[in-house]
Structure formats: structure tokens, C-alpha cells
Design an enzyme around this catalytic site. Structure first.
Site, PDB file in Angstrom:
ATOM      1  N   CYS A 161      33.855  44.781  46.351  1.00  8.60           N
ATOM      2  CA  CYS A 161      34.647  43.739  46.160  1.00  8.60           C
ATOM      3  C   CYS A 161      35.934  43.722  46.945  1.00  8.60           C
ATOM      4  O   CYS A 161      36.385  44.924  47.261  1.00  8.60           O
ATOM      5  CB  CYS A 161      34.838  43.518  44.694  1.00  8.60           C
ATOM      6  SG  CYS A 161      35.556  41.907  44.388  1.00  8.60           S
ATOM      7  N   ASP A 183      38.677  42.951  45.885  1.00 11.01           N
ATOM      8  CA  ASP A 183      39.716  43.396  44.989  1.00 11.01           C
ATOM      9  C   ASP A 183      40.534  44.271  45.605  1.00 11.01           C
ATOM     10  O   ASP A 183      40.011  45.464  45.839  1.00 11.01           O
ATOM     11  CB  ASP A 183      39.094  43.504  43.577  1.00 11.01           C
ATOM     12  CG  ASP A 183      40.388  43.571  42.698  1.00 11.01           C
ATOM     13  OD1 ASP A 183      41.050  44.309  42.331  1.00 11.01           O
ATOM     14  OD2 ASP A 183      39.956  42.569  41.550  1.00 11.01           O
ATOM     15  N   ARG A 235      42.289  46.245  43.780  1.00 12.52           N
ATOM     16  CA  ARG A 235      42.277  47.457  42.992  1.00 12.52           C
ATOM     17  C   ARG A 235      41.034  48.425  43.207  1.00 12.52           C
ATOM     18  O   ARG A 235      40.844  49.356  42.594  1.00 12.52           O
ATOM     19  CB  ARG A 235      42.677  47.042  41.796  1.00 12.52           C
ATOM     20  CG  ARG A 235      43.745  45.957  41.342  1.00 12.52           C
ATOM     21  CD  ARG A 235      43.482  45.519  39.946  1.00 12.52           C
ATOM     22  NE  ARG A 235      42.768  44.437  40.180  1.00 12.52           N
ATOM     23  CZ  ARG A 235      42.383  43.567  39.215  1.00 12.52           C
ATOM     24  NH1 ARG A 235      42.999  43.779  37.826  1.00 12.52           N
ATOM     25  NH2 ARG A 235      41.378  42.868  39.080  1.00 12.52           N
ATOM     26  N   HIS A 264      32.792  46.023  40.184  1.00 13.18           N
ATOM     27  CA  HIS A 264      33.679  46.685  39.019  1.00 13.18           C
ATOM     28  C   HIS A 264      33.906  45.571  38.110  1.00 13.18           C
ATOM     29  O   HIS A 264      33.577  44.369  38.051  1.00 13.18           O
ATOM     30  CB  HIS A 264      35.159  46.474  39.824  1.00 13.18           C
ATOM     31  CG  HIS A 264      35.777  45.157  40.323  1.00 13.18           C
ATOM     32  ND1 HIS A 264      36.609  44.620  39.605  1.00 13.18           N
ATOM     33  CD2 HIS A 264      35.484  44.583  41.232  1.00 13.18           C
ATOM     34  CE1 HIS A 264      36.831  43.511  40.144  1.00 13.18           C
ATOM     35  NE2 HIS A 264      36.450  43.378  41.413  1.00 13.18           N
ATOM     36  N   CYS A 322      35.374  41.647  37.280  1.00 11.02           N
ATOM     37  CA  CYS A 322      35.550  40.772  38.606  1.00 11.02           C
ATOM     38  C   CYS A 322      35.784  39.511  38.504  1.00 11.02           C
ATOM     39  O   CYS A 322      35.349  38.639  37.906  1.00 11.02           O
ATOM     40  CB  CYS A 322      34.154  41.221  39.362  1.00 11.02           C
ATOM     41  SG  CYS A 322      34.296  40.507  40.709  1.00 11.02           S
TER      42      CYS A 322
HETATM   43 ZN    ZN Z   1      35.884  41.586  42.112  1.00 10.79          ZN
END
Ligand code: ZN
Length: 203
Positions: free
Chosen positions: A42, A44, A46, A98, A101
Site C-alpha cells: 500500500c 500508506d 506508515r 496492512h 487500510c
Molecule cells: Zn493502505
């Protein structure tokens, strides 16, 4: 602007710290890459592939998009996969989602978010196919379960591409892994045994 200056300063400090251990590191790396892994994760911020797996530059080829989706009409992911499989000859493809999400959460919500709804159409239909199981859970647990189902589904999509079918047909050894990362612990867990050939696809 000051913050960007900081990034460039960080970069110099990082490069210097690597050179302190291995003065030839960047010279060697600039002439070739030979990663054993392709990461599909992803976007993302993080979930940075190299950091959470402890891998150095040159060790993992990376593709990231919102909600780690693999769809056969996306030339971007197909081009990455083809290069990784046919040219770099990676041995492992890791699909890593994750928990929590935002993309998966948006796919479960019953209102419009914009263009992203089109990107998430596959996850919305995955949610419809698993409606009974998801409806029985509270919202956060349902999001997390759909995050897991999404990883398994995307790993199966990878396995069903002509890229993987052809590679396995030629006898190339590649395993597809279904992983999920928990933001609150920093830990990855495995969701299913690796897919090592067309016969291993269960979803
Ligand atoms: Zn995500």
C-alpha cells in the site's frame, strides 16, 4: 522550504553513513541491481517496504498503490511485475497489506469519495462476495478482515497473470506471499502458505 532543506541534509548524512561502512557501496550498486524480492504494498506512508523488512537499497523491487491492488488493466503494476519476473528474475513476490487500510475502509463505506471509488471497485465487489461474514463484525473488525481478504485476493490475481503463468510454465521458481502488517505493533504476519504454481491458487 526549510523542511525540504532538512530532507537534503538528511540525504547527505545517510549517504555518508553508508560510505563509512562500505566506501564502494554506491559505486557497486550503480552498475547493477539484483533484488530477490518484489514488494506489492500500500502507498500508506506508515508501511515503507525497505524499513520494515530491514532490507538495503538494491535488495527489494517495489510497487505501491492505494490498498495494494493488482488488476490486469493496470499497466503500471503489470510493467513492474513483468520487469521483476522476466528481467530481474525475482524469486519472491510479496503482496503486503496492512490492518486499518484507509483504501479498504473507503471501499466498505456507503458514500462517494471521488475517483478513488473507481480504483477500489474490486475491493467493493470482494466485500459484496463476503457480505455475510463482514456484516456480522463491528466496523473496525470488518475493515481488518477485508484487509486480509484483499491481500489473499490480490495474491491470487498476481498468480493468474500471464506473466506468472508463463514464468512457471518455463520452470522459473517464484513464490507469491500473502502478508499483512499491523501499524500498531510494526509486525508482519503471514496469511496463507506461499503460492508456488498455478495449482496453488485457492481464491
Ligand atoms: Zn493502505
Amino acid at each position: 522550504m526549510e523542511r525540504l532543506t532538512q530532507l537534503l541534509e538528511n540525504n547527505r548524512a545517510w549517504a555518508n553513513s553508508i560510505l563509512a561502512n562500505d566506501p564502494e557501496f554506491f559505486k557497486k550498486l550503480s552498475t547493477q541491481q539484483n533484488p530477490e524480492y518484489l514488494w506489492i504494498g500500500c502507498s500508506d506512508s506508515r508501511v515503507p517496504a525497505n524499513q520494515i523488512t530491514g532490507l538495503a537499497p538494491g535488495e527489494i523491487f517495489v510497487h505501491r498503490n492505494v490498498a495494494n491492488i493488482v488488476v490486469e488493466t493496470d499497466f503500471n503494476v503489470l510493467a513492474v511485475m513483468q520487469y521483476a519476473v522476466d528481467v530481474l528474475k525475482v524469486r519472491h513476490i510479496i503482496v503486503c497489506g496492512h490492518y486499518g487500510c484507509g483504501g479498504v475502509r473507503a471501499a466498505l463505506e456507503n458514500f462517494r469519495h471521488g475517483m478513488i471509488d473507481n480504483w477500489l471497485a474490486g475491493i467493493r465487489s470482494l466485500a459484496r462476495r463476503n457480505k455475510e461474514e463482514l456484516d456480522a463484525l463491528d466496523t473496525d473488525t470488518a475493515v481488518d478482515r477485508l484487509c486480509e481478504l484483499n491481500v489473499l485476493s490480490q495474491a491470487a490475481h498476481v498468480a493468474r497473470t500471464t506473466i506468472l503463468e508463463d514464468a512457471w510454465e518455463r520452470g522459473q521458481e517464484i513464490a507469491i506471499h500473502s502478508w499483512i502488517y499491523r501499524l500498531s505493533t510494526g509486525l508482519i504476519t503471514t496469511l496463507a502458505p506461499p503460492i508456488k504454481g498455478s495449482l496453488d491458487i485457492s481464491h
